[in-house]
Enzyme design. Structure first.
Site, mmCIF file in Angstrom:
data_model
loop_
_atom_site.group_PDB
_atom_site.id
_atom_site.type_symbol
_atom_site.label_atom_id
_atom_site.label_comp_id
_atom_site.label_asym_id
_atom_site.label_seq_id
_atom_site.Cartn_x
_atom_site.Cartn_y
_atom_site.Cartn_z
ATOM 1 N N SER A 72 -35.300 -0.226 -8.247
ATOM 2 C CA SER A 72 -34.534 -2.326 -7.082
ATOM 3 C C SER A 72 -35.718 -3.018 -6.720
ATOM 4 O O SER A 72 -36.485 -1.275 -6.042
ATOM 5 C CB SER A 72 -33.404 -1.486 -6.747
ATOM 6 O OG SER A 72 -32.808 -0.580 -7.591
HETATM 7 N N1 SAH Z 1 -30.713 3.154 -9.051
HETATM 8 C C1 SAH Z 1 -32.025 2.708 -9.836
HETATM 9 C C2 SAH Z 1 -32.007 1.283 -10.002
HETATM 10 C C3 SAH Z 1 -30.390 1.359 -11.492
HETATM 11 S S1 SAH Z 1 -30.749 0.182 -13.078
HETATM 12 C C4 SAH Z 1 -33.179 3.142 -9.271
HETATM 13 O O1 SAH Z 1 -33.481 3.901 -7.367
HETATM 14 O O2 SAH Z 1 -33.926 2.936 -10.098
HETATM 15 C C5 SAH Z 1 -29.371 0.549 -12.875
HETATM 16 C C6 SAH Z 1 -28.917 1.142 -13.662
HETATM 17 O O3 SAH Z 1 -27.293 1.717 -14.259
HETATM 18 C C7 SAH Z 1 -29.731 1.668 -15.244
HETATM 19 O O4 SAH Z 1 -30.226 2.370 -15.079
HETATM 20 C C8 SAH Z 1 -28.487 1.208 -16.180
HETATM 21 O O5 SAH Z 1 -29.029 2.413 -17.353
HETATM 22 C C9 SAH Z 1 -27.547 1.867 -15.176
HETATM 23 N N2 SAH Z 1 -25.854 1.742 -15.607
HETATM 24 C C10 SAH Z 1 -25.376 0.656 -16.201
HETATM 25 N N3 SAH Z 1 -24.234 0.657 -16.900
HETATM 26 C C11 SAH Z 1 -23.827 1.791 -16.476
HETATM 27 C C12 SAH Z 1 -22.470 2.615 -16.102
HETATM 28 N N4 SAH Z 1 -21.275 1.845 -17.366
HETATM 29 N N5 SAH Z 1 -22.304 3.835 -16.306
HETATM 30 C C13 SAH Z 1 -24.195 4.627 -15.626
HETATM 31 N N6 SAH Z 1 -24.546 4.230 -15.555
HETATM 32 C C14 SAH Z 1 -25.126 2.889 -15.650
#
Ligand code: SAH
Length: 224
Positions: A72
């Site tokens: 992000s």
């Molecule tokens: N917080 C992260 C960025 C997140 S991007 C950072 O600091 O880099 C969003 C993430 O959510 C992705 O890696 C994706 O794989 C995950 N995601 C999406 N749906 C999900 C679910 N149902 N359970 C767990 N993770 C999920």
């Protein structure tokens, strides 16, 4: 003269300057909480961005990571963390480990952090980084975070970093009374809103914070 000071090392000076601009950008975009800023100064975003994008790690923009996901935008990380109002006693759940950057910042602020992602590879890489920088109070796990983490619940704070159409029921359920959850809601690829949910004695209070854009919360585990 002995030793190398930063003044004599152009690469180190450049890095220090970029980190200073990074913190300045956070402040100018509304990240004003001193504890959050300190945590973001201590956790080096450069470690969480790999390959050709690494040199843009100190710019205020989201960047691609493995598995087609994104780390992000730093100011959004700061604003979400600030809205979560973490105290040093808190047990926190993050849904969407991604690079591990947000979880590392939460680990600086809270007592215990659990972070889950649906991609095994992201969980493995983030765990390696936590070990490398000596963060021992954060555990990354492969799981579908839309079900929360029943074995570790309830949580003082929950942060979701992928967008759902509505706050998932199990996450609301796993929030302690007095607890706070911050999450983006809305259709994927359309405008989403960052929402702050507070669990009071008689139910949930919802506050809309700002428009955001996150990858969607997807059910089930990923292929990598
Ligand atoms: N917080 C992260 C960025 C997140 S991007 C950072 O600091 O880099 C969003 C993430 O959510 C992705 O890696 C994706 O794989 C995950 N995601 C999406 N749906 C999900 C679910 N149902 N359970 C767990 N993770 C999920």
């Amino acid at each position: 003269m002995t030793g190398t000071t930063e003044e004599e090392d152009p690469a180190a000076t450049d890095l220090a300057e970029r980190k200073m601009r990074f913190l300045f950008a956070l402040r100018s975009r509304g990240v004003t909480d001193a504890r959050v800023l300190n945590a973001m100064e201590r956790i080096d975003r450069g470690l969480f961005v790999k390959g050709i994008f690494a040199e843009r790690a100190y710019e205020d923009m989201p960047l691609p990571i493995a598995c087609g996901q994104t780390i992000s935008q730093p100011s959004v990380v700061g604003l979400m963390t600030q809205a979560l109002n973490v105290s040093a006693r808190d047990t926190i759940l993050e849904v969407g480990t991604g690079s591990g950057y947000q979880a590392a910042i939460l680990a600086e602020l809270g007592r215990r952090v659990y972070t889950v992602d649906r991609y095994r590879r992201l969980v493995r890489e983030a765990s390696d980084l936590f070990r490398q920088i000596g963060l021992t109070n954060v555990t990354a796990m492969t799981a579908d975070g839309s079900h929360g983490l029943p074995e570790q619940a309830p949580f003082d704070r929950i942060l979701v970093t992928a967008a759902a159409e509505d706050p998932p029921g199990p996450l609301l359920h796993q929030l302690k009374p007095g607890g706070i959850m911050v999450l983006p809601v809305g259709q994927s690829d359309a405008v989403q809103s960052l929402i702050k949910v507070t669990r009071g004695a008689n139910g949930f209070d919802y506050e809309e914070l700002r428009p955001v854009r996150f990858v969607p919360l997807v059910e089930g585990l990923g292929s990598e």
